[in-house]
Design a protein around this motif. Structure first.
Motif, PDB file in Angstrom:
ATOM      1  N   GLY A 112      -0.962  36.215 -27.884  1.00 49.14           N
ATOM      2  CA  GLY A 112      -1.692  35.559 -28.967  1.00 49.14           C
ATOM      3  C   GLY A 112      -0.834  35.128 -30.144  1.00 49.14           C
ATOM      4  O   GLY A 112      -1.192  34.204 -30.875  1.00 49.14           O
ATOM      5  N   LEU A 113       0.300  35.780 -30.354  1.00 45.16           N
ATOM      6  CA  LEU A 113       1.138  35.406 -31.503  1.00 45.16           C
ATOM      7  C   LEU A 113       2.407  34.680 -31.051  1.00 45.16           C
ATOM      8  O   LEU A 113       3.294  34.409 -31.879  1.00 45.16           O
ATOM      9  N   ALA A 114       2.483  34.412 -29.759  1.00 42.49           N
ATOM     10  CA  ALA A 114       3.724  33.825 -29.214  1.00 42.49           C
ATOM     11  C   ALA A 114       4.044  32.485 -29.886  1.00 42.49           C
ATOM     12  O   ALA A 114       3.147  31.725 -30.251  1.00 42.49           O
ATOM     13  N   GLN A 115       5.336  32.254 -30.067  1.00 43.03           N
ATOM     14  CA  GLN A 115       5.786  30.997 -30.691  1.00 43.03           C
ATOM     15  C   GLN A 115       6.892  30.402 -29.854  1.00 43.03           C
ATOM     16  O   GLN A 115       7.782  31.119 -29.381  1.00 43.03           O
ATOM     17  N   LYS A 116       6.826  29.093 -29.732  1.00 41.69           N
ATOM     18  CA  LYS A 116       7.887  28.408 -28.999  1.00 41.69           C
ATOM     19  C   LYS A 116       8.926  27.934 -30.013  1.00 41.69           C
ATOM     20  O   LYS A 116       8.570  27.503 -31.106  1.00 41.69           O
ATOM     21  N   ILE A 117      10.189  28.055 -29.662  1.00 43.55           N
ATOM     22  CA  ILE A 117      11.222  27.547 -30.579  1.00 43.55           C
ATOM     23  C   ILE A 117      11.954  26.391 -29.907  1.00 43.55           C
ATOM     24  O   ILE A 117      12.176  26.404 -28.692  1.00 43.55           O
ATOM     25  N   ASP A 118      12.303  25.401 -30.720  1.00 43.68           N
ATOM     26  CA  ASP A 118      13.006  24.252 -30.148  1.00 43.68           C
ATOM     27  C   ASP A 118      14.513  24.529 -30.086  1.00 43.68           C
ATOM     28  O   ASP A 118      14.972  25.623 -30.443  1.00 43.68           O
ATOM     29  N   ARG A 170      12.127  37.684 -45.015  1.00 43.97           N
ATOM     30  CA  ARG A 170      11.598  36.314 -45.144  1.00 43.97           C
ATOM     31  C   ARG A 170      12.633  35.251 -44.753  1.00 43.97           C
ATOM     32  O   ARG A 170      12.790  34.249 -45.457  1.00 43.97           O
ATOM     33  N   CYS A 171      13.313  35.506 -43.666  1.00 41.88           N
ATOM     34  CA  CYS A 171      14.298  34.539 -43.187  1.00 41.88           C
ATOM     35  C   CYS A 171      13.569  33.467 -42.365  1.00 41.88           C
ATOM     36  O   CYS A 171      12.844  33.805 -41.422  1.00 41.88           O
ATOM     37  N   PRO A 172      13.725  32.190 -42.698  1.00 40.08           N
ATOM     38  CA  PRO A 172      12.954  31.165 -41.982  1.00 40.08           C
ATOM     39  C   PRO A 172      13.414  30.958 -40.535  1.00 40.08           C
ATOM     40  O   PRO A 172      12.619  30.549 -39.699  1.00 40.08           O
ATOM     41  N   VAL A 173      14.694  31.250 -40.267  1.00 37.52           N
ATOM     42  CA  VAL A 173      15.178  31.056 -38.886  1.00 37.52           C
ATOM     43  C   VAL A 173      14.994  32.370 -38.124  1.00 37.52           C
ATOM     44  O   VAL A 173      15.652  33.364 -38.413  1.00 37.52           O
ATOM     45  N   GLN A 174      14.062  32.331 -37.190  1.00 36.20           N
ATOM     46  CA  GLN A 174      13.799  33.532 -36.394  1.00 36.20           C
ATOM     47  C   GLN A 174      13.906  33.193 -34.910  1.00 36.20           C
ATOM     48  O   GLN A 174      13.496  32.120 -34.494  1.00 36.20           O
ATOM     49  N   THR A 175      14.465  34.114 -34.184  1.00 34.84           N
ATOM     50  CA  THR A 175      14.709  33.836 -32.755  1.00 34.84           C
ATOM     51  C   THR A 175      14.054  34.901 -31.879  1.00 34.84           C
ATOM     52  O   THR A 175      13.336  35.760 -32.378  1.00 34.84           O
ATOM     53  N   THR A 176      14.402  34.823 -30.602  1.00 35.06           N
ATOM     54  CA  THR A 176      13.837  35.798 -29.656  1.00 35.06           C
ATOM     55  C   THR A 176      14.327  37.217 -29.972  1.00 35.06           C
ATOM     56  O   THR A 176      13.784  38.188 -29.428  1.00 35.06           O
ATOM     57  N   ALA A 177      15.320  37.325 -30.851  1.00 35.04           N
ATOM     58  CA  ALA A 177      15.820  38.656 -31.261  1.00 35.04           C
ATOM     59  C   ALA A 177      14.711  39.474 -31.931  1.00 35.04           C
ATOM     60  O   ALA A 177      14.799  40.705 -31.983  1.00 35.04           O
ATOM     61  N   VAL A 178      13.668  38.799 -32.407  1.00 29.74           N
ATOM     62  CA  VAL A 178      12.516  39.480 -33.029  1.00 29.74           C
ATOM     63  C   VAL A 178      11.910  40.476 -32.029  1.00 29.74           C
ATOM     64  O   VAL A 178      11.593  41.624 -32.371  1.00 29.74           O
ATOM     65  N   ASP A 179      11.754  40.029 -30.783  1.00 28.58           N
ATOM     66  CA  ASP A 179      11.152  40.892 -29.751  1.00 28.58           C
ATOM     67  C   ASP A 179      12.087  42.030 -29.369  1.00 28.58           C
ATOM     68  O   ASP A 179      11.630  43.121 -29.025  1.00 28.58           O
ATOM     69  N   VAL A 180      13.391  41.745 -29.402  1.00 30.23           N
ATOM     70  CA  VAL A 180      14.359  42.770 -28.999  1.00 30.23           C
ATOM     71  C   VAL A 180      14.300  43.940 -29.988  1.00 30.23           C
ATOM     72  O   VAL A 180      14.346  45.106 -29.594  1.00 30.23           O
ATOM     73  N   LEU A 216      10.810  40.636 -21.264  1.00 30.16           N
ATOM     74  CA  LEU A 216      11.297  39.867 -22.416  1.00 30.16           C
ATOM     75  C   LEU A 216      12.300  38.805 -21.984  1.00 30.16           C
ATOM     76  O   LEU A 216      12.265  37.677 -22.477  1.00 30.16           O
ATOM     77  N   ARG A 217      13.181  39.189 -21.057  1.00 33.60           N
ATOM     78  CA  ARG A 217      14.160  38.206 -20.585  1.00 33.60           C
ATOM     79  C   ARG A 217      13.429  36.992 -20.009  1.00 33.60           C
ATOM     80  O   ARG A 217      13.799  35.848 -20.256  1.00 33.60           O
ATOM     81  N   HIS A 218      12.342  37.260 -19.289  1.00 37.78           N
ATOM     82  CA  HIS A 218      11.579  36.170 -18.681  1.00 37.78           C
ATOM     83  C   HIS A 218      10.924  35.296 -19.759  1.00 37.78           C
ATOM     84  O   HIS A 218      11.016  34.076 -19.714  1.00 37.78           O
ATOM     85  N   VAL A 219      10.314  35.948 -20.730  1.00 33.54           N
ATOM     86  CA  VAL A 219       9.629  35.191 -21.802  1.00 33.54           C
ATOM     87  C   VAL A 219      10.662  34.360 -22.576  1.00 33.54           C
ATOM     88  O   VAL A 219      10.439  33.180 -22.868  1.00 33.54           O
ATOM     89  N   HIS A 220      11.801  34.974 -22.863  1.00 30.99           N
ATOM     90  CA  HIS A 220      12.817  34.307 -23.687  1.00 30.99           C
ATOM     91  C   HIS A 220      13.470  33.136 -22.968  1.00 30.99           C
ATOM     92  O   HIS A 220      13.961  32.217 -23.616  1.00 30.99           O
ATOM     93  N   LYS A 221      13.441  33.166 -21.637  1.00 29.49           N
ATOM     94  CA  LYS A 221      13.983  32.043 -20.857  1.00 29.49           C
ATOM     95  C   LYS A 221      13.256  30.749 -21.201  1.00 29.49           C
ATOM     96  O   LYS A 221      13.796  29.669 -21.097  1.00 29.49           O
ATOM     97  N   PHE A 222      11.997  30.887 -21.606  1.00 19.81           N
ATOM     98  CA  PHE A 222      11.193  29.707 -21.938  1.00 19.81           C
ATOM     99  C   PHE A 222      11.288  29.370 -23.422  1.00 19.81           C
ATOM    100  O   PHE A 222      10.473  28.608 -23.931  1.00 19.81           O
ATOM    101  N   SER A 223      12.258  29.952 -24.105  1.00 17.87           N
ATOM    102  CA  SER A 223      12.416  29.783 -25.560  1.00 17.87           C
ATOM    103  C   SER A 223      11.134  30.145 -26.300  1.00 17.87           C
ATOM    104  O   SER A 223      10.691  29.447 -27.222  1.00 17.87           O
ATOM    105  N   VAL A 224      10.524  31.208 -25.853  1.00 20.18           N
ATOM    106  CA  VAL A 224       9.285  31.666 -26.489  1.00 20.18           C
ATOM    107  C   VAL A 224       9.535  33.060 -27.078  1.00 20.18           C
ATOM    108  O   VAL A 224      10.167  33.900 -26.443  1.00 20.18           O
ATOM    109  N   ILE A 225       9.049  33.258 -28.315  1.00 18.85           N
ATOM    110  CA  ILE A 225       9.089  34.603 -28.924  1.00 18.85           C
ATOM    111  C   ILE A 225       7.696  35.190 -28.739  1.00 18.85           C
ATOM    112  O   ILE A 225       6.714  34.554 -29.123  1.00 18.85           O
TER     113      ILE A 225
END
Ligand SMILES: Nc1ncnc2c1ncn2[C@@H]1O[C@H](COP(=O)(O)OP(=O)(O)OP(=O)(O)O)[C@@H](O)[C@H]1O
Length: 714
Positions: free
Chosen positions: A325-331, A475-485, A292-301
């Motif tokens: 398949g469901l991964a999302q990049k965040i800016d 239904r919070c629109p702001v979601q971060t890599t904390a979703v995976d945690v 997860l740390r590796h994935v999150h380094k790329f700002s990807v959930i």
């Protein structure tokens, strides 16, 4: 071949049934030689023309009697008035002629009287009856056998054909695959794809174990191209290192796409979660957090962290996070970047890279040879460990995963049936409490914005039920890599409690209810309020203590042992129950319990740090939730480290290194005798603050000056 076998089987069955029916008929005829009835008393019913003897039929042909007879002919009123006459006829025909399960006799209808009864007067020509019956019996038997055959065929086809269908489908939709690979079987399937095992054709000359194996993920043609592109991009850019699955090549033909990845032999989480010891849980969680740390380094959930997307081999200790398949990049602002927002240039560059990688793929992939060797090495280690365990005579400190039996199983065997039943009922009550959903809750409107004037922004819900965090459910629109945690925390919860899936979550409303049942309504309300959300609740729920909750499930035999129960029983034989958690007061699992509780000291194989880490992964507020990087620095992964006053930090560091080296030399491999906790081990969850070395030093210096000895890591 299969069909022929089935038809033979069916014919045999028909013959057997006919013989049985004949025997029945002879048996029926023999005791009643005087039973006769004119053919006029026989009335044809239904389309099948089955014969039913009217009750009390006599030779009389009077209108009244004939009417009565006609009335009696109806075997029984149709209980379902909506049923069509055709259905009814079939029902009558079927039930009418089947042998009685109790008597073994034919279950024919005699108007409520047996043929021996008074009503049984003159009978029909028995030869005719027997012929007709034989015909009918054989027809029914054939019909039943056909039905059975069809059902068996469907079952058989479903299991084998799914495999073959997947193979055929892949070869048909991407013919190029069959030119490069020998595709062997289906190894997995999900909502969006089928995964098949393949080996290179050019390695056919090599031995079975030397051929490299690949997992070929064939995307369903209905899969959105954006989703495929997103997954491809993640695997290509992120995968291949730090426990994230990489990709060897992609094969596309029209709208069909297949990813070729290294194959990894893995254990199903379902088979292992109950027997994971402390060291295994530690390794599993560490590997997951590294990924997860590796994935999150790329700002990807990743967004789909769950056991079935984790390939873990407990023999080799190998670990891979798959399915992006469901991964999302965040800016930079935390907004989700859609795959279609990737510039054309970026997409083209990605495709070019993939083309280059395709040419290189033959260099990559994992070798089956390596796996076999690792397997043999681990098997040897396992045997050595088992011998050691036996030499120790089992008992405390034994890694039960080695002998596939938990202490719970062993003790349950010794319990009386009555006690086991009571324990099961108690556990079920607790599970029901965890799964409780208020029947009045509206699954579509359980949460509302605090400010209804504000325009609502779309909130992503991507993920698997049971692993979605509160911010998604609220239904919070702001979601971060904390979703995976959060999802990693749920996996840890399932492991420490031996309850999988921990959250069943049939829908989002139920999922939030389940979270409230564990963490309490106040905490959830607070989190919701922070996100400008209001949770519509009608009931209060107290928060549970995660450690005691896990122990309650895992060590149920201790929590519910008759001996402890006897100690707490009141004069009237009952045990007082806590009103909040509904457990016996001495077993109260509420976070802030006012009862005098049994502590079960020294029984838990997991240290306090394990629960501390879990509670930080399962922090309701995503802003306060620990990150994967911080979690990896948690003392759970470094449990032996305790700061001792009076010794310089440098010395302590050196001692630690020395200890680690000694331990590594002593450790036989992935299977070790389970660590035991001293009974005096810390039972409280100490606050954990991720600090830099400077911070720790400062604290030690302050404490050294004040003369107090810190006993736990800061
Ligand atoms: N590289 C691999 N090696 C071995 N097995 C694999 C590999 N990749 C996938 N699998 C198996 O295939 C299954 C489905 O794979 P994957 O999760 O990628 O498909 P999916 O269609 O996206 O599934 P889901 O609907 O669950 O998200 C996995 O659970 C796993 O058992």
């Amino acid at each position: 071949m299969f069909t022929k076998l089935m038809i033979d089987q069916m014919d045999r069955k028909v013959q057997q049934q006919q013989q049985h029916q004949q025997r029945q008929l002879q048996h029926t005829k023999a005791p009643f030689p005087a039973w006769k009835e004119t053919p006029s008393a026989m009335v044809a019913t239904g389309k099948s023309g089955s014969l039913t003897k009217a009750s009390g039929a006599t030779t009389s042909t009077s209108g009244a009697k004939s009417k009565q007879r006609k009335k009696c002919v109806r075997p029984c009123p149709n209980p379902n008035p909506n049923q069509s006459p055709k259905e009814e006829g079939k029902r009558i025909g079927e039930s009418d002629d089947l042998p009685d399960a109790n008597t073994g006799r034919m279950n024919r209808y005699y108007g409520g009287k047996s043929p021996t009864g008074a009503g049984a007067g003159a009978g029909p020509d028995l030869t005719l009856v027997s012929h007709n019956l034989e015909d009918k019996v054989s027809k029914i038997a054939r019909r039943n056998a056909l039905k059975e055959l069809a059902a068996m065929q469907t079952r058989h086809e479903q299991s084998t054909d799914k495999n073959e269908d997947a193979l055929r489908e892949l070869q048909k939709s991407i013919p190029e695959i069959s030119k490069i690979f020998d595709v062997h079987c289906r190894i997995g399937s999900g909502t969006f794809s089928s995964v098949l095992l393949g080996t290179l054709q050019r390695e056919r000359c090599l031995g079975e174990t030397s051929r490299r194996r690949f997992a070929i993920k064939h995307h369903n043609p209905t899969n959105h191209p954006e989703r495929i592109l997103r997954e491809l991009e993640c695997m290509f850019r992120i995968g291949g290192v730090d426990n994230c699955i990489g990709i060897n090549c992609v094969v596309r033909y029209n709208d069909n796409v297949a990813f070729v990845m290294p194959y990894m032999n893995h254990d199903r989480f379902h088979d292992i979660y109950r027997s994971m010891g402390l060291q295994e849980v530690r390794n599993y969680m560490r590997n997951l957090l590294i990924a997860l740390r590796h994935v999150h380094k790329f700002s990807v959930i990743h967004r789909d962290v769950k056991p079935s997307n984790i390939l873990y081999n407990r023999r080799t200790g190998k670990f891979l996070l798959c399915d992006f398949g469901l991964a999302q990049k965040i800016d930079a602002d935390g907004n989700i970047v859609q795959a279609n927002e990737l510039s054309n240039a970026a997409t083209l560059a990605l495709m070019r890279d993939m083309e280059a990688a395709r040419n290189l793929m033959m260099q990559d992939g994992n070798s089956a040879q390596d796996e076999v060797q690792e397997y043999l090495a681990c098997k040897h280690e396992q045997e050595v460990s088992l011998r050691r365990v036996r030499a120790l005579g089992g008992g405390v400190g034994v890694d039960y995963s080695l002998i596939n039996q938990s202490p719970f199983d062993a003790q349950v065997a010794a319990l009386a049936k009555k006690d086991v039943a009571a324990q099961r009922a108690d556990t079920q009550r607790l599970i029901n409490r965890l799964r409780f959903v208020n029947p009045n809750a509206d699954p579509n409107h359980y949460v509302s914005p605090t400010n209804t004037n504000k325009k609502e922004v779309h909130a992503s819900r991507a993920g698997t039920p049971g692993y979605r965090p509160p911010e998604v459910l609220l239904r919070c629109p702001v979601q971060t890599t904390a979703v995976d945690v959060w999802a990693a925390g749920v996996i840890m919860l399932a492991t420490l409690s031996s309850l999988h899936p921990f959250f069943r979550a049939p829908n989002d409303c139920a999922a939030l209810s389940e979270i409230i049942n564990v963490f309490g309504d106040i905490e959830v309300r607070k989190t919701a309020f922070m996100m400008d959300r209001l949770v519509l609740l009608t009931q209060k729920m107290t928060a549970l203590d995660l450690r005691r909750l896990c122990m309650r499930f895992r060590l149920a035999d201790h929590f519910l042992s008759p001996a402890v129960q006897r100690r707490h029983r009141r004069a009237d034989g009952t045990v007082e129950a806590c009103k909040s958690c509904e457990q016996a007061t001495y077993n109260c699992i509420c976070r802030h319990s006012s009862h005098k509780i049994e502590t079960y000291e020294g029984l838990d194989i997991y240290p306090a740090h394990a629960y501390d880490l879990m509670s930080r992964l399962l922090e309701l507020n995503p802003q306060k939730r620990i990150s994967a990087d911080e979690a990896l620095k948690h003392p759970f992964f470094n449990d032996q480290h305790r700061i001792v006053s009076g010794i310089s930090l440098q010395q302590q560091h050196q001692q630690r290194l020395l200890q680690q080296q000694q331990q590594q030399q002593q450790q036989p491999g992935p299977f070790r005798v389970r660590e035991t906790l001293p009974s005096a081990a810390a039972r409280t969850l100490k606050p954990y603050i991720c600090q830099t070395l400077g911070g720790i030093q400062a604290k030690v210096e302050v404490l050294a000056k004040s003369g107090t000895a810190p006993d736990a890591p800061a």
